[in-house]
Design a protein around this motif. Structure first.
Motif, mmCIF file in Angstrom:
data_model
loop_
_atom_site.group_PDB
_atom_site.id
_atom_site.type_symbol
_atom_site.label_atom_id
_atom_site.label_comp_id
_atom_site.label_asym_id
_atom_site.label_seq_id
_atom_site.Cartn_x
_atom_site.Cartn_y
_atom_site.Cartn_z
ATOM 1 N N CYS A 100 0.840 -1.186 0.000
ATOM 2 C CA CYS A 100 0.000 0.000 0.000
ATOM 3 C C CYS A 100 0.881 1.244 0.000
ATOM 4 N N CYS A 101 0.647 2.126 -0.970
ATOM 5 C CA CYS A 101 1.407 3.369 -1.019
ATOM 6 C C CYS A 101 0.721 4.400 -0.137
ATOM 7 N N LEU A 102 1.426 4.806 0.914
ATOM 8 C CA LEU A 102 0.835 5.745 1.873
ATOM 9 C C LEU A 102 0.625 7.123 1.258
ATOM 10 N N ASN A 103 1.345 7.402 0.151
ATOM 11 C CA ASN A 103 1.225 8.706 -0.498
ATOM 12 C C ASN A 103 0.104 8.741 -1.526
ATOM 13 N N GLU A 135 -3.711 8.438 -1.835
ATOM 14 C CA GLU A 135 -4.944 8.455 -1.059
ATOM 15 C C GLU A 135 -5.923 7.355 -1.473
ATOM 16 N N ILE A 136 -6.031 7.135 -2.789
ATOM 17 C CA ILE A 136 -7.008 6.161 -3.287
ATOM 18 C C ILE A 136 -6.657 4.750 -2.820
ATOM 19 N N SER A 137 -5.359 4.410 -2.857
ATOM 20 C CA SER A 137 -4.934 3.078 -2.396
ATOM 21 C C SER A 137 -5.340 2.855 -0.949
ATOM 22 N N VAL A 138 -5.053 3.838 -0.111
ATOM 23 C CA VAL A 138 -5.365 3.706 1.313
ATOM 24 C C VAL A 138 -6.877 3.557 1.511
ATOM 25 N N GLU A 139 -7.643 4.397 0.805
ATOM 26 C CA GLU A 139 -9.099 4.348 0.934
ATOM 27 C C GLU A 139 -9.671 3.015 0.472
ATOM 28 N N GLU A 140 -9.203 2.561 -0.682
ATOM 29 C CA GLU A 140 -9.729 1.299 -1.230
ATOM 30 C C GLU A 140 -9.371 0.122 -0.324
ATOM 31 N N LEU A 141 -8.160 0.152 0.235
ATOM 32 C CA LEU A 141 -7.742 -0.931 1.129
ATOM 33 C C LEU A 141 -8.641 -0.972 2.369
ATOM 34 N N LYS A 142 -8.898 0.196 2.935
ATOM 35 C CA LYS A 142 -9.756 0.236 4.118
ATOM 36 C C LYS A 142 -11.180 -0.186 3.779
ATOM 37 N N GLU A 143 -11.621 0.211 2.600
ATOM 38 C CA GLU A 143 -12.960 -0.165 2.162
ATOM 39 C C GLU A 143 -13.059 -1.676 1.961
#
Lengths: 261, 295
Positions: free
Chosen positions: A71-74, A76-84
């Protein structure tokens, strides 16, 4: 006329693949089951989300979510999709070494075209809780096939099948609890240093980048070659060896072959 | 599971082939079975402990002919990391049906590679015949050198055969000398990883074999899986083995069972002792890692 897919088996589980910072090798591995993939999709699982394979744009509800890539912390979409994906799935799997351990993305230091600002890549367990690890780069088609069959038995099987699937999946769930750092060094720290190595050669045979050689009966890791995929340690018979499953190897192999016929 | 594992039949046997008898450690079971399996197309190659540049140091090797098999026959009492070649055998060597021989731990590793093929792409269904050999414990090459050169006072390169039996480690030289070391001195040379091993007779092999329980020159054979049973029946029908009923041979199955029980009891104790090896601040025991519980 509207074409609708025939669903010969009503009671399938739903599986999706969330693609983060990975090379798509894990997704290709799923397809590398060839006709086996069709069998899995016909009888056991509906693929409800996956890059290029399923025309669904937004992370849906699913039983099992396979996450490929770190997951790339920089981003935003990656972080959001992972949490979703975590919120919408019953079982979240770190599918492949990047998701589980960071793998080759551990070496990233940013500055790459065309997103030079993206430099912080972490195993997905830094961001969400992960239920199960499937290490190696890439993972093996046979391993994801076995896990898919076992996940089906766990969610839809009878009591006996549930017990078998639980026993089978337990070490992979424990692996997810063990931590998200992997390296050929694990063979030193957790096998040789612990007085457990007997020199069988499995680690050297399994390493996808041939970083391990056997020198006088013990593994020697070329640490510059190691990509930190975790295959050597998880394949090692002295990382874990669950007799309750292994002693029944003949029955389990027959059952998986039977399920795939 | 019983200390001897699941098996369909147990037989005392030796190879009928005189060439194999001469080269083999005991009954020539592994060599004969692989030669038969190669001949019949049950396997198209086998991973065995072959010769290397150093005397008595085995090197894992893929063999595809009976001549190569014979060149690799006999026991070297040190580690041959045969699993190192299991994926390679299906790649560089292009084998679709692989035979592998190993100690109990290596057979365990092979089954783990089949059930959990994490880094073993396209290997699981290509493992066609797994032969296991009995193993009490194993030695590093340096430990073997110490035993042969220090204790037995013989040069590694002058040794013709090594054997463990009747409480002794015996070295036979090319010029006819026989040197021995009592087995009780072997303990400090055993590699540590062997002390947690809970398998003596390769319980998970298709067929496992070793000298224990049978007369000199014969081997005790456990036929275990369906696959092992089919191969054994075929080799018997082809007249490749002389056999004796296990009930009638001395020292017999009781000795195999006795040694298996001894090994597993001793090593289980070692595994248990590791659970309370150290000390935590609150006075409770601190454990070493236990591969039979968690990764």
């Amino acid at each position: 006329m509207e074409l609708k897919e025939e669903k010969p088996v009503a009671d399938k589980i739903t599986i999706g693949e969330l693609h983060l910072s990975g090379c798509t090798g894990c997704l290709v591995t799923l397809a590398d089951n060839y006709e086996g993939l069709f069998k899995l999709l016909d009888d056991y699982a509906d693929l409800v989300y996956a890059l290029t394979l399923v025309d669904v744009r937004h992370v849906p509800e699913m039983d099992v979510c396979l996450v490929e890539g770190s997951c790339c912390l920089n981003d935003e979409i990656s972080v959001e999709e992972l949490k979703e994906a975590r919120a919408k799935s019953a079982v979240l799997v770190a599918y492949g070494a990047c998701a589980a351990y960071g793998n080759i993305t551990r070496f990233c230091r940013g500055g790459q075209w065309n997103q030079p600002g993206q430099e912080a890549f972490v195993p997905i367990s830094e961001v969400v809780d992960v239920d199960l690890y499937l290490p190696s780069c890439p993972p093996c088609p046979q391993a994801i096939r076995n896990i898919a069959v076992m996940a089906y038995l766990l969610l839809k099987g009878n009591d006996e099948q549930k017990a078998l699937a639980t026993a089978y999946l337990t070490p992979l769930m424990q692996l997810a609890q063990r931590g998200n750092e992997a390296c050929g060094c694990d063979l030193m720290y957790d096998v040789i240093n612990q007085g457990l190595c007997m020199g069988c050669g499995t680690c050297a045979g399994t390493c996808p980048v041939r970083a391990i050689t056997m020198e006088y009966g013990k593994p020697n890791v070329n640490r510059d070659l190691c990509i930190k995929c975790g295959a050597c340690y998880s394949q090692c018979p002295r990382s874990w060896f669950n007799f309750d499953v292994m002693n029944n190897y003949e029955g389990i192999i027959d059952a998986i072959n039977g399920a795939m016929k | 599971m019983d200390v001897l594992g699941n098996y369909k039949s147990v037989i005392s046997a030796r190879a009928a082939d005189k060439d194999i008898q001469k080269k083999a450690q005991d009954g020539g079971i592994v060599t004969t079975l692989f030669a038969y399996a190669l001949e019949e197309g049950i396997i198209d190659g086998a991973i065995v402990a072959g010769p290397s540049d150093e005397p008595w140091k085995p090197e894992p090797m893929v063999v595809t002919t009976k001549a190569e098999l014979l060149a690799a026959a006999g026991t070297r009492y040190t580690i041959s990391p045969n699993l190192q070649l299991i994926k390679e055998a299906t790649r560089s060597y292009g084998l679709d049906r692989v035979g592998i021989v190993g100690t109990p731990c290596q057979v365990q590793a092979t089954r783990k590679a089949q059930l959990y093929p994490i880094g073993m792409r396209d290997v699981d269904d290509k493992i066609a015949l797994v032969l296991g050999i009995y193993c009490m414990e194993n030695l590093s090459y340096q430990a073997l050198e110490a035993i042969v050169e220090d204790h037995c006072n013989q040069k590694m390169e002058s040794v013709k055969k090594m054997d463990i039996g009747k409480g002794k480690f015996t070295v036979y030289t090319e010029r006819g000398a026989v040197s021995q070391m009592p087995l009780k001195y072997i303990h400090k040379y055993v590699q540590p990883g062997c002390h947690v091993c809970l398998d003596y007779v390769a319980n998970l092999a298709d067929i496992s074999t070793g000298s224990v329980g049978s007369p000199d020159g014969w081997s005790t054979v456990f036929v275990r899986s369906n696959k092992g049973n089919a191969v054994w029946d075929g080799a018997m029908a082809a007249g490749l083995f002389e056999t004796k009923d296990m009930e009638g041979v001395k020292p017999g199955l009781d000795l195999v069972k006795k040694l298996a029980t001894e090994k597993i009891t001793k090593n289980q104790k070692h595994v248990d002792e590791r659970k309370s090896f150290g000390l935590k601040a609150d006075g409770t025991p601190k454990a070493l890692r236990n591969p039979y519980e968690t990764p």
